[in-house]
Design a protein around this motif. Structure first.
Motif, PDB file in Angstrom:
ATOM      1  N   SER A  36       0.851  -1.187   0.000  1.00 47.12           N
ATOM      2  CA  SER A  36       0.000   0.000   0.000  1.00 47.12           C
ATOM      3  C   SER A  36       0.885   1.234   0.000  1.00 47.12           C
ATOM      4  CB  SER A  36      -0.922   0.009   1.221  1.00 47.12           C
ATOM      5  OG  SER A  36      -1.685   1.191   1.255  1.00 47.12           O
ATOM      6  N   ILE A  37       0.748   2.053  -1.030  1.00 50.01           N
ATOM      7  CA  ILE A  37       1.626   3.215  -1.147  1.00 50.01           C
ATOM      8  C   ILE A  37       1.137   4.406  -0.336  1.00 50.01           C
ATOM      9  CG2 ILE A  37       0.511   4.239  -3.175  1.00 50.01           C
ATOM     10  CD1 ILE A  37       3.337   4.856  -4.253  1.00 50.01           C
ATOM     11  N   GLY A  38      -0.128   4.393   0.060  1.00 55.36           N
ATOM     12  CA  GLY A  38      -0.717   5.548   0.724  1.00 55.36           C
ATOM     13  C   GLY A  38       0.081   6.086   1.895  1.00 55.36           C
ATOM     14  N   LEU A  39       0.493   5.212   2.810  1.00 52.75           N
ATOM     15  CA  LEU A  39       1.231   5.647   3.999  1.00 52.75           C
ATOM     16  C   LEU A  39       2.735   5.627   3.790  1.00 52.75           C
ATOM     17  CD1 LEU A  39      -0.820   3.787   6.773  1.00 52.75           C
ATOM     18  CD2 LEU A  39      -0.972   6.196   6.108  1.00 52.75           C
ATOM     19  N   ASN A  40       3.183   5.179   2.621  1.00 54.02           N
ATOM     20  CA  ASN A  40       4.622   4.999   2.385  1.00 54.02           C
ATOM     21  C   ASN A  40       5.168   5.845   1.243  1.00 54.02           C
ATOM     22  OD1 ASN A  40       5.264   2.559   4.232  1.00 54.02           O
ATOM     23  ND2 ASN A  40       3.447   1.890   3.126  1.00 54.02           N
ATOM     24  N   TYR A  41       4.323   6.679   0.661  1.00 54.09           N
ATOM     25  CA  TYR A  41       4.726   7.433  -0.523  1.00 54.09           C
ATOM     26  C   TYR A  41       5.958   8.302  -0.280  1.00 54.09           C
ATOM     27  CZ  TYR A  41       4.582  10.952  -4.217  1.00 54.09           C
ATOM     28  OH  TYR A  41       4.927  11.801  -5.235  1.00 54.09           O
ATOM     29  N   GLY A  42       6.069   8.914   0.892  1.00 51.40           N
ATOM     30  CA  GLY A  42       7.190   9.801   1.190  1.00 51.40           C
ATOM     31  C   GLY A  42       8.545   9.121   1.095  1.00 51.40           C
ATOM     32  N   GLU A  43       8.565   7.802   1.197  1.00 48.75           N
ATOM     33  CA  GLU A  43       9.830   7.063   1.098  1.00 48.75           C
ATOM     34  C   GLU A  43      10.477   7.252  -0.277  1.00 48.75           C
ATOM     35  OE1 GLU A  43      12.924   4.597   2.528  1.00 48.75           O
ATOM     36  OE2 GLU A  43      11.249   5.573   3.567  1.00 48.75           O
ATOM     37  N   ILE A  44       9.658   7.460  -1.309  1.00 47.18           N
ATOM     38  CA  ILE A  44      10.195   7.667  -2.653  1.00 47.18           C
ATOM     39  C   ILE A  44      11.178   8.827  -2.670  1.00 47.18           C
ATOM     40  CG2 ILE A  44       9.607   8.441  -4.990  1.00 47.18           C
ATOM     41  CD1 ILE A  44       7.095   6.761  -4.830  1.00 47.18           C
ATOM     42  N   TYR A  45      10.825   9.935  -2.026  1.00 43.20           N
ATOM     43  CA  TYR A  45      11.700  11.103  -2.005  1.00 43.20           C
ATOM     44  C   TYR A  45      12.986  10.822  -1.233  1.00 43.20           C
ATOM     45  CZ  TYR A  45       7.519  13.521  -3.652  1.00 43.20           C
ATOM     46  OH  TYR A  45       6.425  13.894  -4.374  1.00 43.20           O
ATOM     47  N   ARG A  46      12.872  10.089  -0.130  1.00 40.72           N
ATOM     48  CA  ARG A  46      14.069   9.748   0.643  1.00 40.72           C
ATOM     49  C   ARG A  46      14.999   8.846  -0.170  1.00 40.72           C
ATOM     50  NH1 ARG A  46      10.036  10.040   4.627  1.00 40.72           N
ATOM     51  NH2 ARG A  46       9.467   7.835   4.525  1.00 40.72           N
ATOM     52  N   LEU A  47      14.416   7.904  -0.922  1.00 43.87           N
ATOM     53  CA  LEU A  47      15.230   7.022  -1.762  1.00 43.87           C
ATOM     54  C   LEU A  47      15.957   7.809  -2.845  1.00 43.87           C
ATOM     55  CD1 LEU A  47      12.739   4.045  -2.129  1.00 43.87           C
ATOM     56  CD2 LEU A  47      15.035   3.888  -1.154  1.00 43.87           C
ATOM     57  N   LEU A  48      15.250   8.737  -3.477  1.00 45.13           N
ATOM     58  CA  LEU A  48      15.869   9.500  -4.560  1.00 45.13           C
ATOM     59  C   LEU A  48      16.869  10.521  -4.044  1.00 45.13           C
ATOM     60  CD1 LEU A  48      12.821   9.926  -6.949  1.00 45.13           C
ATOM     61  CD2 LEU A  48      14.825   8.488  -7.275  1.00 45.13           C
ATOM     62  N   ASN A  49      16.678  11.008  -2.838  1.00 47.77           N
ATOM     63  CA  ASN A  49      17.699  11.869  -2.231  1.00 47.77           C
ATOM     64  C   ASN A  49      18.985  11.085  -1.998  1.00 47.77           C
ATOM     65  OD1 ASN A  49      16.628  14.475  -2.023  1.00 47.77           O
ATOM     66  ND2 ASN A  49      15.418  13.930  -0.216  1.00 47.77           N
ATOM     67  N   ALA A  50      18.830   9.831  -1.591  1.00 45.61           N
ATOM     68  CA  ALA A  50      20.002   8.995  -1.313  1.00 45.61           C
ATOM     69  C   ALA A  50      20.620   8.442  -2.594  1.00 45.61           C
ATOM     70  CB  ALA A  50      19.609   7.843  -0.380  1.00 45.61           C
ATOM     71  N   TYR A  51      19.778   8.140  -3.604  1.00 43.84           N
ATOM     72  CA  TYR A  51      20.249   7.504  -4.842  1.00 43.84           C
ATOM     73  C   TYR A  51      19.646   8.211  -6.055  1.00 43.84           C
ATOM     74  CZ  TYR A  51      21.218   3.886  -1.376  1.00 43.84           C
ATOM     75  OH  TYR A  51      21.647   3.215  -0.256  1.00 43.84           O
ATOM     76  N   PRO A  52      20.107   9.433  -6.357  1.00 43.76           N
ATOM     77  CA  PRO A  52      19.501  10.223  -7.442  1.00 43.76           C
ATOM     78  C   PRO A  52      19.720   9.655  -8.837  1.00 43.76           C
ATOM     79  CG  PRO A  52      21.453  11.318  -6.574  1.00 43.76           C
ATOM     80  CD  PRO A  52      21.170  10.171  -5.654  1.00 43.76           C
ATOM     81  N   SER A  53      20.599   8.674  -8.990  1.00 47.91           N
ATOM     82  CA  SER A  53      20.828   8.092 -10.314  1.00 47.91           C
ATOM     83  C   SER A  53      19.826   6.981 -10.635  1.00 47.91           C
ATOM     84  CB  SER A  53      22.246   7.518 -10.405  1.00 47.91           C
ATOM     85  OG  SER A  53      22.411   6.428  -9.510  1.00 47.91           O
ATOM     86  N   LEU A  54      18.896   6.714  -9.705  1.00 43.02           N
ATOM     87  CA  LEU A  54      17.921   5.649  -9.908  1.00 43.02           C
ATOM     88  C   LEU A  54      16.538   6.216 -10.214  1.00 43.02           C
ATOM     89  CD1 LEU A  54      18.817   3.239  -6.942  1.00 43.02           C
ATOM     90  CD2 LEU A  54      19.600   3.097  -9.322  1.00 43.02           C
ATOM     91  N   THR A  55      15.706   5.387 -10.785  1.00 44.85           N
ATOM     92  CA  THR A  55      14.266   5.640 -10.884  1.00 44.85           C
ATOM     93  C   THR A  55      13.577   4.673  -9.925  1.00 44.85           C
ATOM     94  OG1 THR A  55      14.300   6.412 -13.169  1.00 44.85           O
ATOM     95  CG2 THR A  55      12.231   5.473 -12.378  1.00 44.85           C
ATOM     96  N   VAL A  56      12.679   5.198  -9.116  1.00 46.21           N
ATOM     97  CA  VAL A  56      11.947   4.377  -8.153  1.00 46.21           C
ATOM     98  C   VAL A  56      10.570   4.073  -8.721  1.00 46.21           C
ATOM     99  CG1 VAL A  56      10.944   4.302  -5.825  1.00 46.21           C
ATOM    100  CG2 VAL A  56      13.194   5.328  -6.191  1.00 46.21           C
ATOM    101  N   PHE A  57      10.103   2.837  -8.539  1.00 45.07           N
ATOM    102  CA  PHE A  57       8.775   2.502  -9.042  1.00 45.07           C
ATOM    103  C   PHE A  57       8.018   1.621  -8.063  1.00 45.07           C
ATOM    104  CE2 PHE A  57      12.079   0.052 -11.123  1.00 45.07           C
ATOM    105  CZ  PHE A  57      11.667  -1.275 -11.155  1.00 45.07           C
ATOM    106  N   TYR A  58       6.695   1.645  -8.244  1.00 46.05           N
ATOM    107  CA  TYR A  58       5.789   0.954  -7.324  1.00 46.05           C
ATOM    108  C   TYR A  58       4.714   0.241  -8.122  1.00 46.05           C
ATOM    109  CZ  TYR A  58       2.000   0.277  -3.936  1.00 46.05           C
ATOM    110  OH  TYR A  58       0.994  -0.264  -3.168  1.00 46.05           O
ATOM    111  N   ASN A  59       4.490  -1.031  -7.789  1.00 45.37           N
ATOM    112  CA  ASN A  59       3.412  -1.816  -8.365  1.00 45.37           C
ATOM    113  C   ASN A  59       2.378  -2.096  -7.286  1.00 45.37           C
ATOM    114  OD1 ASN A  59       4.789  -2.062 -10.859  1.00 45.37           O
ATOM    115  ND2 ASN A  59       5.957  -3.806 -10.066  1.00 45.37           N
ATOM    116  N   GLY A  60       1.160  -1.668  -7.509  1.00 48.92           N
ATOM    117  CA  GLY A  60       0.115  -1.928  -6.539  1.00 48.92           C
ATOM    118  C   GLY A  60      -0.306  -3.387  -6.530  1.00 48.92           C
ATOM    119  N   PRO A  61      -1.063  -3.803  -5.502  1.00 49.96           N
ATOM    120  CA  PRO A  61      -1.627  -5.151  -5.503  1.00 49.96           C
ATOM    121  C   PRO A  61      -2.462  -5.343  -6.771  1.00 49.96           C
ATOM    122  CG  PRO A  61      -1.998  -4.065  -3.393  1.00 49.96           C
ATOM    123  CD  PRO A  61      -1.489  -3.017  -4.331  1.00 49.96           C
ATOM    124  N   LYS A  62      -2.296  -6.458  -7.439  1.00 48.84           N
ATOM    125  CA  LYS A  62      -2.977  -6.745  -8.712  1.00 48.84           C
ATOM    126  C   LYS A  62      -2.631  -5.718  -9.789  1.00 48.84           C
ATOM    127  CE  LYS A  62      -6.732  -9.420  -6.705  1.00 48.84           C
ATOM    128  NZ  LYS A  62      -8.174  -9.643  -6.598  1.00 48.84           N
TER     129      LYS A  62
END
Length: 261
Positions: free
Chosen positions: A66-92
């Motif tokens: 569930s991305i709803g409560l975890n969305y902010g992690e995307i920004y923290r990941l990209l701050n730490a690893y700006p050379s990456l693209t972060v992606f999310y697949n929902g259930p189903k």
């Protein structure tokens, strides 16, 4: 070919309940190295990579996808690893472990849609205060695009979009895929609302069968075909049909956008 493990994954509740969660630390292979991203998430090498660098980033606790409560992690990941693209697949929506919250990440620029965004036709829905929401048009499938230079404004805009999407009965959240990257002081977040998990060709018999279960990377323009027969025969028309079946149309996105103005 090893991607068949993900593409062909059974994710019904009975199967999920009967198998050990492969993202929980105590169930991982002893060879699996890990790197703590922060107190909540761990970075793992994906065992069946699509990209030259491909990571799975699970929540340390076993909680459903569930991305709803975890969305902010995307920004923290990209701050730490700006050379990456972060992606999310929902259930189903491509997640082979819908019972365990996780993101994925890989090489920035691997997916064609990332570079095409610079020249993409977009209808601006909301603009101002260092954040913009638009609908991307003129590609194989439309999507929402959030561009922001401020993390807090980006989070609020994503929450607005997330909260107006329909939650299917019995599901924990709206059906969606998300891509996000950071470049030149700007976060770009693509949100692909979904209406179907797998296209009809997935379960078709005979020559009509194409074993495709589209997820974020497919939405970004790299179609994953674990079976050689599908790699050889798939056409642009097949891909368009798959997108039309699984994704919302431009008219449907515009209808959603009216609730955001």
């Amino acid at each position: 070919p090893a991607r068949i493990v993900s593409t062909g994954a059974a994710i019904d509740k009975k199967t999920i309940a009967q198998r050990p969660c492969f993202l929980c630390e105590h169930n991982r292979p002893k060879e699996q190295m890990q790197k703590q991203v922060d107190k909540n998430f761990t970075m793992l090498v994906n065992p069946f990579p699509i990209m030259p660098q491909h990571f799975t980033i699970p929540l340390r606790a076993h909680r459903q996808q569930s991305i709803g409560l975890n969305y902010g992690e995307i920004y923290r990941l990209l701050n730490a690893y700006p050379s990456l693209t972060v992606f999310y697949n929902g259930p189903k929506c491509g997640a082979s472990a819908p019972d365990h919250m996780h993101f994925q990440a890989g090489n920035r620029g691997f997916m064609p849609m990332e570079d095409q965004m610079a020249s993409a036709e977009r209808d601006i829905i909301v603009s101002g205060g260092s954040v913009e929401l638009s609908i991307v048009k003129g590609m194989s499938h439309p999507c929402f695009c959030i561009r922001t230079s401020a993390v807090d404004k980006g989070e609020k805009m994503f929450d607005l979009v997330y909260n107006v999407l329909t939650i299917p009965e019995g599901e924990p959240e709206p059906m969606l895929n998300v891509l996000c990257w950071y470049e030149d002081g700007l976060w770009t977040i693509l949100v692909f609302p979904r209406k179907k998990h797998r296209p009809s060709c997935y379960a078709a018999e005979g020559d009509a069968n194409i074993l495709i279960s589209p997820a974020s990377v497919d939405m970004g323009g790299v179609f994953i075909t674990p079976l050689e027969k599908d790699f050889e025969k798939i056409t642009a028309a097949d891909i368009k049909t798959i997108f039309d079946e699984c994704c919302l149309s431009e008219a449907e996105l515009l209808e959603i956008a009216q609730k955001l103005k």
